[in-house]
Design a protein around this motif. Sequence first.
Motif, PDB file in Angstrom:
ATOM      1  N   ARG A 159      77.951  61.616 105.744  1.00 39.52           N
ATOM      2  CA  ARG A 159      77.234  62.710 106.414  1.00 39.52           C
ATOM      3  C   ARG A 159      76.386  63.494 105.421  1.00 39.52           C
ATOM      4  N   ALA A 160      76.899  63.671 104.207  1.00 41.22           N
ATOM      5  CA  ALA A 160      76.111  64.383 103.188  1.00 41.22           C
ATOM      6  C   ALA A 160      74.845  63.584 102.856  1.00 41.22           C
ATOM      7  N   LEU A 161      74.979  62.264 102.725  1.00 42.05           N
ATOM      8  CA  LEU A 161      73.811  61.423 102.412  1.00 42.05           C
ATOM      9  C   LEU A 161      72.790  61.489 103.546  1.00 42.05           C
ATOM     10  N   ALA A 162      73.291  61.527 104.772  1.00 43.25           N
ATOM     11  CA  ALA A 162      72.371  61.634 105.914  1.00 43.25           C
ATOM     12  C   ALA A 162      71.656  62.985 105.888  1.00 43.25           C
ATOM     13  N   ALA A 163      72.410  64.050 105.582  1.00 43.00           N
ATOM     14  CA  ALA A 163      71.804  65.382 105.531  1.00 43.00           C
ATOM     15  C   ALA A 163      70.769  65.474 104.412  1.00 43.00           C
ATOM     16  N   LEU A 164      70.986  64.721 103.343  1.00 43.33           N
ATOM     17  CA  LEU A 164      70.040  64.711 102.218  1.00 43.33           C
ATOM     18  C   LEU A 164      68.894  63.731 102.452  1.00 43.33           C
ATOM     19  N   GLY A 165      68.963  63.004 103.557  1.00 35.39           N
ATOM     20  CA  GLY A 165      67.865  62.099 103.922  1.00 35.39           C
ATOM     21  C   GLY A 165      67.831  60.803 103.145  1.00 35.39           C
ATOM     22  N   VAL A 166      68.980  60.382 102.561  1.00 36.04           N
ATOM     23  CA  VAL A 166      68.956  59.132 101.785  1.00 36.04           C
ATOM     24  C   VAL A 166      69.696  57.990 102.466  1.00 36.04           C
ATOM     25  N   CYS A 167      70.377  58.233 103.590  1.00 32.62           N
ATOM     26  CA  CYS A 167      70.935  57.102 104.338  1.00 32.62           C
ATOM     27  C   CYS A 167      71.178  57.549 105.769  1.00 32.62           C
ATOM     28  N   ALA A 168      71.139  56.577 106.665  1.00 33.89           N
ATOM     29  CA  ALA A 168      71.359  56.901 108.076  1.00 33.89           C
ATOM     30  C   ALA A 168      72.847  56.970 108.348  1.00 33.89           C
ATOM     31  N   LEU A 169      73.222  57.738 109.362  1.00 35.15           N
ATOM     32  CA  LEU A 169      74.619  57.757 109.794  1.00 35.15           C
ATOM     33  C   LEU A 169      74.913  56.454 110.506  1.00 35.15           C
TER      34      LEU A 169
END
Length: 379
Positions: free
Chosen positions: A366-376
């Motif tokens: 979820r953190a990576l998704a919020a940072l825009g570097v991976c999809a959920l």
Amino acid sequence: MGPEVGGRARRESARSREQVTPRDALRGALLAWYRAERRDLPWRRTRDPYAIWVSETMLQQTRVEAVIPYYERFLARFPDVAALATADLDDVLGLWAGLGYYSRARNLKRAAEQVASEHAGRLPEQTDALQRLPGVGRYTAGAIASIAFDRPAPIVDGNVARVLARICGLREPIESASVKARLWTEAERLAQGDAPGDLNQALMELGARVCVPGAPRCDVCPVSRWCQARAAGDAADLPRRLPKRAPKLVHAVAALVLRGGKALAVQRPEHGLLGGMWELPGGEVGARERGPAVLARVLGERTGLGVARVERAGALEYAFTHRDLRIHLYRCEAARGRVRLHGWDRHRWIAPGSLGRLPVGTVTRRALAALGVCALRRG
Ligand code: SF4
């Protein structure tokens, strides 16, 4: 009439002469209902002990619908004990990512190694031998022994505990040692006869679909005539529980730390919460601690790196069983210097878009998704 059929007829006739106890009648009603009503689930189409073991491990703490795609992917990739025993732990954790409680995956892998080396790759049939495997407790051992090997072994999980507490009218808190002991005794008395595995699954199925928390569907229940809670009119209030403590709110910071276009990923120690999983560097902070200086301090202490160009990137919240976590997210650039880890085992510099391909838990995803570097990822 062949000898087997004749033998069965004699046994059935002898049985019919015996008195049918209320427990026998309850068992019969439960089995008849289960055989007519059970859901068609992937692990119910097999008697392979390994597949049943994988399914029972995944089903601990996790809903059936969430488990199905993970179970199918896992069995396709690791179809037997030998495949799992020789697998890379990162691959196992990668397939488990999103299912939570990652110690289950690590234990499954270690237990597969033990089964391969000590039992020639075949799961033992007895519950005591099964319980000597890492991660196999009384519940999982009972499930494997009864479902895969037809052994009269009881199981008590949350669903079974609720059903039995209601049928037996147990009104002490379900966490108490005496109630737990009584539940196992009752489960053991029921898991007898020709089909202990079906009986155990019937109890679980009844708990999942009829004897549900809050509002049990007693009007369609196959065992309502033997149920003490229904007779007393307090089924919806059972089982009783000790009052829960409010979860503690914990604050943390985490950052996408970049250097030369690569991002820093760190791996948690193998033992402990989320063991072996990868995540973004960061750490817990005080309730009022915020801002770039706090992030710089935490990263300095835990990675040895100085950071610059720190930007806020939002926050996310996640509820664990005993605590709520609020993570403040940042992006920053790492200064030159060697990484010196405190609290993690390994680190990698990796293209940001590849971070989601590491074995990461739900919070990190979820953190990576919020940072825009991976999809959920779903399911
Ligand atoms: Fe549960 Fe009601 Fe059935 Fe009792 S009668 S086992 S409370 S659904």
